[in-house]
Design an enzyme around this catalytic site. Sequence first.
Site, PDB file in Angstrom:
ATOM      1  N   TRP A   1      -9.470  12.216   0.222  1.00 23.10           N
ATOM      2  CA  TRP A   1      -9.534  11.084   1.154  1.00 23.10           C
ATOM      3  C   TRP A   1      -9.687  11.593   2.579  1.00 23.10           C
ATOM      4  CZ3 TRP A   1     -10.237   7.104  -1.813  1.00 23.10           C
ATOM      5  CH2 TRP A   1      -9.560   6.972  -3.028  1.00 23.10           C
TER       6      TRP A   1
ATOM      7  N   TRP B   1      -6.546   4.304  -1.344  1.00 24.94           N
ATOM      8  CA  TRP B   1      -6.358   2.932  -1.809  1.00 24.94           C
ATOM      9  C   TRP B   1      -4.977   2.397  -1.434  1.00 24.94           C
ATOM     10  CZ3 TRP B   1      -2.370   2.067  -5.242  1.00 24.94           C
ATOM     11  CH2 TRP B   1      -1.906   3.158  -5.965  1.00 24.94           C
TER      12      TRP B   1
ATOM     13  N   TRP C   1      -5.038 -11.044 -17.475  1.00 29.09           N
ATOM     14  CA  TRP C   1      -5.020  -9.841 -16.613  1.00 29.09           C
ATOM     15  C   TRP C   1      -3.697  -9.747 -15.854  1.00 29.09           C
ATOM     16  CZ3 TRP C   1      -7.877  -5.516 -16.134  1.00 29.09           C
ATOM     17  CH2 TRP C   1      -9.103  -5.469 -16.795  1.00 29.09           C
TER      18      TRP C   1
ATOM     19  N   TRP D   1      -6.031  -2.643  -6.937  1.00 34.91           N
ATOM     20  CA  TRP D   1      -6.443  -1.478  -6.140  1.00 34.91           C
ATOM     21  C   TRP D   1      -6.767  -0.284  -7.027  1.00 34.91           C
ATOM     22  CZ3 TRP D   1      -8.236  -1.200  -1.344  1.00 34.91           C
ATOM     23  CH2 TRP D   1      -8.055  -2.320  -0.552  1.00 34.91           C
TER      24      TRP D   1
ATOM     25  N   ASN E   1     -11.348 -13.497  -5.406  1.00 33.91           N
ATOM     26  CA  ASN E   1     -11.271 -12.269  -6.204  1.00 33.91           C
ATOM     27  C   ASN E   1     -12.520 -11.399  -6.093  1.00 33.91           C
ATOM     28  OD1 ASN E   1     -10.125 -10.497  -8.296  1.00 33.91           O
ATOM     29  ND2 ASN E   1     -11.853 -11.262  -9.504  1.00 33.91           N
TER      30      ASN E   1
ATOM     31  N   GLU F   1      -8.083 -14.457 -17.469  1.00 36.42           N
ATOM     32  CA  GLU F   1      -7.648 -13.980 -16.141  1.00 36.42           C
ATOM     33  C   GLU F   1      -6.125 -14.041 -16.040  1.00 36.42           C
ATOM     34  OE1 GLU F   1      -9.545 -12.413 -13.943  1.00 36.42           O
ATOM     35  OE2 GLU F   1     -11.160 -12.707 -15.368  1.00 36.42           O
TER      36      GLU F   1
END
Length: 474
Positions: A305, A358, A277, A381, A340, A274
């Site tokens: 959208w 987003w 990431w 996102w 998360n 993680e």
Amino acid sequence: MKRPAIVWFRRDLRLEDNPALNAAIETGRPIIPVFIWEPDEGGAAAPGSAGRVWLHASLSRLRERLQQRGASLVVRQGESHEELGRLIAETGAVAVYWNRRYEPDIIKRDAAIKESLLGSGIEAISWNGSLLFEPQSMPNKSGRPYQVFTPFWKACLSRGFDPPAAAPAGKFRHPSAAPRSLAIDELGLLPQINWHDPILSAWDVGEAAADRRLRTFADASVADYSTHRDIPGIDGTSALSPHLHFGEIGPRQIVQAVAGTGRGSRGAQVFLSEVGWREFAHHLLFHFPDTARAPLKPDFERFPWEPDDDLLRRWQRGKTGYPIVDAGMRQLWRTGWMHNRVRMIVASFLVKHLLQPWQRGAEWFWDTLVDADLANNTLGWQWTAGCGADAAPFFRVFNPIAQGEKFDPQGDYVRRWIPELAQLPDKSIHQPWTTPAAELEQAGVSIGSDYPAPIVDHKRARTRALMAYDKMRL
Ligand code: FAD
């Protein structure tokens, strides 16, 4: 006395494992630690409201720590280049040292500052204080940036990690007269209307608190991380993200503490990935600097959208009628942080169930998260919306009821953040509108007045999202 060196603190608000500070001390020069508040610095990288609250507290802690070592933090406000120039003129400093940041607009600004300082005969040197591997040092086998996490992280692991560097012991040398400084309060980082007390009481801010949190997590929780990390009702993750964002702790310190617990354990491996990431997020933002605003996959520029302020507002306020979504949005509002798993659920809900761009969700997170971080927020996102690197495919639409039942089976998380639902039975806590009338009455809940009815029907919203996705691909 030797002429002083300025240590420019930015997102490295700590003394340990701080290469710029260490290098300045090693010169034997008196040091001038400075923090410059430049409200609009780096455009999209300027802290949001919750970030400013954290920064206020963090600067106070840094000032105390520096005082313990005999140095006083100089606080200035203004354009960074000008303020550094003023400080050099006032103090006769001959060097400016700092740790690098990686947001695109900050990189450009810092490069210009470095060039100008060097041009005027000032020693200007920067270091890596916040990443395990800097983005420019990690090309893939074809010499290009990575866009898939697994090979990226494998390459990182194969290179091995540098250990953290301890801060030199003892008092720091300082100039005989301390330069002029603003009080931290004068920066106006705290809001005029007090909404931030619950946030500050939810956290211990600063380097010492970050270190305590890391030790407790490494001793007590990392071994169970792989099984606990997805359960928002338990304290199963490190909660180090705001400390990492502001540099109260660095990733090298994290690796070292966790390695001490046996890096071979599954929990430790998953936890380190993680942190990987986070590295990947910085790698992507560095190589694809437009992604804070625009999708990495250009097809998504055409996504149909349906921007709607009312839907956005109901999502922001935790009033969608889906308990796991609303609990997450309320945790965010109260504490400046969200688990998360729940970040993924609420983001997916906004983008897919409500068809909101987003970027609007990312903006709300930016303003309300204490860990708001341009690289991680952009990755999170774009990953959820399906338009980023190594992203979840758009057609995989999270079902907020099933996600709630799977990851919060007894509804502990929902009950904590939505007390009006606390008395509902486990079986309907994630879909209160299906609770029989008698049970609703017994639980003291009236759907539509105490708690909203669902803002959209899940099945219909899913079909609409998939149709929108197909339209984009035509
Ligand atoms: P742990 O699980 O203990 O992980 C340790 C550290 O690894 C974290 O502190 C964080 O620095 C890093 N990390 C963990 N997961 C991720 C991830 N998926 N991506 C990148 N880094 C990760 N994280 C932020 O720090 N700032 C943000 O603005 C942010 N926005 C997000 C937006 C969305 C839509 C999503 C889905 C995720 C976002 N994340 C963000 C990533 C992640 O949710 C948080 O880092 C994590 O919840 C922080 O809690 P923790 O410190 O307990 O994490």
